[in-house]
Design a protein around this motif. Structure first.
Motif, PDB file in Angstrom:
ATOM      1  N   UNK A   1      45.074  52.680  44.438  1.00  0.00           N
ATOM      2  CA  UNK A   1      43.858  52.974  43.679  1.00  0.00           C
ATOM      3  C   UNK A   1      44.128  52.774  42.204  1.00  0.00           C
ATOM      4  N   UNK A 217      39.325  47.239  38.868  1.00  0.00           N
ATOM      5  CA  UNK A 217      38.350  48.095  39.553  1.00  0.00           C
ATOM      6  C   UNK A 217      37.110  47.294  39.926  1.00  0.00           C
ATOM      7  N   UNK A 220      37.382  45.269  43.002  1.00  0.00           N
ATOM      8  CA  UNK A 220      37.454  46.015  44.265  1.00  0.00           C
ATOM      9  C   UNK A 220      36.087  46.477  44.764  1.00  0.00           C
ATOM     10  N   UNK A 222      32.914  46.623  46.679  1.00  0.00           N
ATOM     11  CA  UNK A 222      32.521  45.875  47.891  1.00  0.00           C
ATOM     12  C   UNK A 222      31.140  45.220  47.748  1.00  0.00           C
ATOM     13  N   UNK A 279      28.869  51.829  43.557  1.00  0.00           N
ATOM     14  CA  UNK A 279      30.127  51.313  44.074  1.00  0.00           C
ATOM     15  C   UNK A 279      29.903  50.107  44.975  1.00  0.00           C
TER      16      UNK A 279
ATOM     17  N   UNK B 113      39.554  49.447  48.364  1.00  0.00           N
ATOM     18  CA  UNK B 113      40.423  50.626  48.338  1.00  0.00           C
ATOM     19  C   UNK B 113      39.776  51.770  49.100  1.00  0.00           C
ATOM     20  N   UNK B 115      39.833  54.880  48.412  1.00  0.00           N
ATOM     21  CA  UNK B 115      39.161  55.808  47.503  1.00  0.00           C
ATOM     22  C   UNK B 115      37.785  55.274  47.116  1.00  0.00           C
ATOM     23  N   UNK B 116      37.758  53.978  46.852  1.00  0.00           N
ATOM     24  CA  UNK B 116      36.473  53.366  46.489  1.00  0.00           C
ATOM     25  C   UNK B 116      35.504  53.414  47.667  1.00  0.00           C
ATOM     26  N   UNK B 119      34.185  56.904  47.871  1.00  0.00           N
ATOM     27  CA  UNK B 119      33.189  57.132  46.814  1.00  0.00           C
ATOM     28  C   UNK B 119      31.877  56.417  47.138  1.00  0.00           C
TER      29      UNK B 119
END
Lengths: 324, 525
Positions: A1, A217, A220, A222, A279, B113, B115-116, B119
């Motif tokens: 992470x 970040x 990553x 999605x 996210x 990830x 964690x992602x 979240x």
């Protein structure tokens, strides 16, 4: 992470925008797009008439990001070595030898001012640096320090003595951002800031390491498969030979978007989603950066140019018609 | 509940609501489709005479309800994959692809990830909790989709209200078919009776069953009214031709002779006479065969010879062969030739037996012919005498010249005026204007039924009645279900055209054409 949370990502991004806002009046969308491009690891081509603050914007960004900044004023007599660096004869020590003296490209944030004034030979000197993040001089390859961004400007009005960027060069730019004339209120604010007794300056809001972490970040985040499929269909639809191409594309477009355009759409959308506090990538994120990511990748044919068709028109029609 | 389970729970809740919504929406659309189908199908059915009034309503209700349920049910039960539904809910609830991304991440872990992913799931769940499916995705039916079934229902109701004549025609068609069915069963029973009749010879049975079997076969092909009547009348005619009138005369003569023989006590022919008196020539033949002239006394022989001569004299006119045989027996007895007498008596008994069989044949043929005529009348009666209504339902009247059968019974002074089958023998039908008698033929073809109000009243009056009394008349009240709806002139025109074609094609003998033309001229208003 990653060491960054999304909240930190947003805080840093907000800080950068706030610092830029201290110097640059308005142009919020331009600032946002440039920031997205930087956080996605892409280069930006800013196009606008002189005096709109393009250079100031990039300089301010350099101040806010605490990065090594260099500015290259492109002129017709600028040579590639003036950008990349050159080998010089050194007689320091016991024997004389050629030593490489790095050019201004060896910085984190490179401002290529009025890039279309340089000759194609000089422009192409940027190709390797922009794509590979390295330069090769005298058969030696030198790695550029991360992060590395090229922020170029060009003037659309002066055609005399300019060399339009070739398609391959244009494709290297992540975004092409149009800088438009500010409105009255913004103009008044600009006049006040630039003619007062004190000139505003930006403070450092992020470090290079933070920018690298933010890029990680962002990568990553999605993307749902149907969003990726939508982007792929959108890209293919910019090609006139594609069966899903709109009549406007078939009639006025010479070449459509390359895969780099799709990459720009996805990466830009990922950063946009994070800046929006999400996210995952949404269709709205794609739409928000579609013009900046695609406008320099859709090449009009003679009919399109003759009839004054804008690439923005073509892209917006595709965005409107393409089923999700 | 784990976050992903909760997210799935929300998703399933939304899918349930979506199923209900789709079920209702498509149910309403199905109702329109069902009503439209019912309207089209029902209209065809009405034209074809498929429905009675109640059946029509039931049909409409069934079709509409079935299509509605099938449509709504299929829409509600249509497979809705979670991922596809999640994408649609993302758009419908402005969730910005949160739910579909969370589902995909759950299905293919390792894309990002952990964690992602956690979240993102938490973010998706928080967004899902804020969704109110009933508010954000309300049940909406477009006004057009509501108005359409109302309009179609109105059309159906209007059509239902205006279709009285079609229902009546269907009712009559059903009755006719039932009557035809009944006649088929009757013919089968007659056939059985003929087959089991011990008196009839095999040839007689064959002759009797042939027309009956043919009629049965044709009736079982579900013919229309005209055809079935024609078949029955034709069968009746054929059966009537099988009857031999001489047999009855012989039988009557034998009966009279038998009375004389039976009156003579202890005479050799007393038993024979008694059987003949009872109208049983077959039994009489059996008794005759029992006689043995050789065992008779001279006086009895003489008496027998005399009785045989009297009997021969009685049947001389009707059955010369029997008379001859009886005379031969008498002569042989007078000569004292018992053997010859016995042989002649046996021959006479055989002839008497044939008379009995002929009598049985006549009786069976007569009964069957009568049954055929009655059957034809019953079928015509089932048609209600309102053939025009049926013609309105079927759209055309397929009349055949030989189908206009009628076995009208004259109601005038002549009680023997039996109407023969129309078409085959039109002269003795006794149904020409002025002939008198209310006949079935006229109930169908003679336009005594007038449609509409104020039309001319046509009656068929008896030629023998004193004041031209109207015998055939139908009510002219429009509400009366038996009223003819086809104008008189149109019906008359149809029949005239059929008649004209029949004359032109030579179906009607030349000597009768003028009579028929005069008949139709007299019918013109």
């Amino acid at each position: 992470m990653t060491a960054l949370s999304i909240e930190q990502f947003r805080q840093i991004a907000t800080r950068i925008e706030q610092e830029v806002d201290k110097v640059i009046v308005g142009q919020n969308e331009v600032v946002r797009h440039v920031l997205i491009s930087i956080l996605a690891g892409g280069h930006v081509l800013l196009e606008g008439v002189p005096g709109l603050g393009k250079t100031m914007l990039i300089r301010t960004l350099g101040q806010a990001l605490d990065l090594k900044f260099s500015r290259i004023q492109f002129t017709p007599d600028l040579m590639p070595a003036d950008i990349l660096g050159t080998e010089i004869l050194s007689d320091e020590g016991k024997q004389r030898e050629f030593r490489f003296r790095p050019g201004p490209i060896f910085a984190n944030l490179v401002l290529a001012d009025e890039i279309n004034r340089a000759t194609p030979k000089t422009q192409s000197a940027l190709l390797e640096a922009m794509q590979e993040g390295s330069v090769t001089v005298a058969q030696k390859t030198y790695r550029l320090e991360e992060p590395f961004f090229v922020l170029a400007t060009q003037n659309p009005l002066e055609m005399e003595g300019t060399y339009p960027l070739p398609e391959a060069q244009l494709d290297r730019f992540f975004f092409k951002v149009n800088v438009n004339m500010p409105d009255v209120g913004e103009m008044v604010e600009i006049l006040e800031r630039t003619t007062g007794k004190e000139t505003a300056t930006a403070d450092r809001a992020a470090t290079g390491a933070e920018i690298v972490a933010m890029r990680a970040l962002a990568r990553a985040v999605p993307v749902a498969s149907h969003v990726k499929e939508y982007i792929a269909r959108l890209m293919l639809a910019t090609h006139p030979e594609d069966e899903n191409a709109s009549p406007l594309v078939k009639k006025y477009v010479r070449y459509g978007v390359s895969p780099r355009g799709g990459q720009a759409l996805i990466l830009g959308a990922k950063v946009t989603a994070l800046l929006d506090g999400r996210y995952n990538v949404a269709f709205e994120d794609v739409h928000a950066i579609a013009l900046a990511a695609l406008r320099h990748r859709v090449l009009l044919n003679f009919d399109g140019l003759a009839e004054g068709i804008k690439t923005e028109q073509v892209i917006q029609e595709l965005l409107k018609e393409m089923p999700k | 509940m784990k976050p992903f389970e909760e997210l799935l729970w929300h998703l399933k809740r939304w899918i349930r609501w979506r199923r209900i919504r789709r079920g209702v929406t498509w149910g309403v659309r199905g109702l329109s489709l069902g009503l439209l189908l019912a309207l089209l199908w029902g209209t065809v059915g009405l034209m074809q005479g498929w429905f009675l009034r109640e059946e029509f309503l039931l049909f409409i209700a069934l079709v509409s309800l079935t299509v509605t349920l099938v449509s709504g049910g299929c829409a509600a039960l249509w497979p809705l994959p979670h991922l596809q539904s999640a994408r649609e809910f993302d758009r419908a609830f402005h969730l910005r692809e949160r739910i579909s991304t969370a589902l995909e991440l759950h299905q293919t872990p390792g894309v990002t990830w952990e964690e992602l992913q956690r979240l993102q799931l938490a973010d998706a769940l928080a967004a899902a909790r804020r969704v109110h499916p009933y508010r954000d995705l309300p049940l909406r039916i477009r006004p057009f989709e509501i108005i359409l079934p109302i309009l179609l229902s109105g059309l159906l109701l209007y059509g239902y209200a205006q279709s009285g004549s079609f229902f009546q025609a269907a009712q009559q068609a059903r009755q006719v078919q039932a009557a035809i069915q009944e006649q088929s069963q009757t013919i089968q029973e007659i056939l059985q009776q003929v087959e089991t009749n011990p008196t009839l010879s095999e040839e007689q049975k064959k002759a009797l069953t042939a027309p009956l079997q043919q009629a049965l076969d044709e009736l079982q092909t579900s013919p229309d009214l005209e055809r079935s009547v024609s078949v029955l009348v034709s069968a009746g005619e054929k059966l009537q031709t099988l009857a031999d009138p001489r047999v009855e005369t012989t039988a009557q003569a034998l009966q009279q002779a038998g009375q004389q023989a039976a009156a003579q006590e202890n005479s050799p022919l007393q038993a024979v006479g008694e059987q003949l008196t009872q109208g049983k020539p077959t039994n009489a033949a059996t008794e005759l065969l029992k006689l043995d002239p050789a065992q008779l006394s001279a006086e009895e022989t003489k008496q027998l010879a005399e009785q045989l001569r009297e009997m021969a004299q009685a049947v001389q006119q009707s059955n010369p062969q029997l008379a001859h045989q009886l005379n031969q027996a008498a002569q042989a007895l007078e000569r004292g030739d018992a053997t010859a007498a016995q042989q002649a008596l046996n021959q006479a008994a055989q002839s008497m037996l044939q008379v009995g069989q002929g009598q049985a044949m006549n009786q069976a043929a007569g009964q069957a012919a009568t049954q055929m005529q009655q059957g034809a009348q019953q079928i015509l009666a089932a048609g209600g005498g309102n053939q025009t209504a049926q013609a309105g339902a079927s759209g055309q009247q397929n009349l055949q010249s030989d189908a206009g059968a009628g076995s009208g019974r004259g109601s005038g002074d002549n009680p023997n005026a039996q109407g023969g089958p129309a078409g085959s023998n039109p002269i003795p039908q006794n149904n020409a204007p002025g002939d008198g008698g209310e006949t079935t033929y006229e109930q169908i073809y003679a336009p005594s039924l007038l449609g509409g109000d104020g039309g001319p009243q046509v009656g068929v009056s008896s030629g023998n009645s004193q004041d031209g009394q109207v015998l055939g008349q139908t009510p002219s009240n429009p509400s009366d279900p038996s009223q003819s709806l086809v104008p008189y002139t149109e019906v008359l025109g149809q029949y005239e055209e059929i008649n004209r074609r029949a004359i032109e094609t030579g179906q009607i003998p030349l000597q009768f054409t003028q009579i028929i033309r005069r008949y139709f001229d007299s019918l013109k208003p």
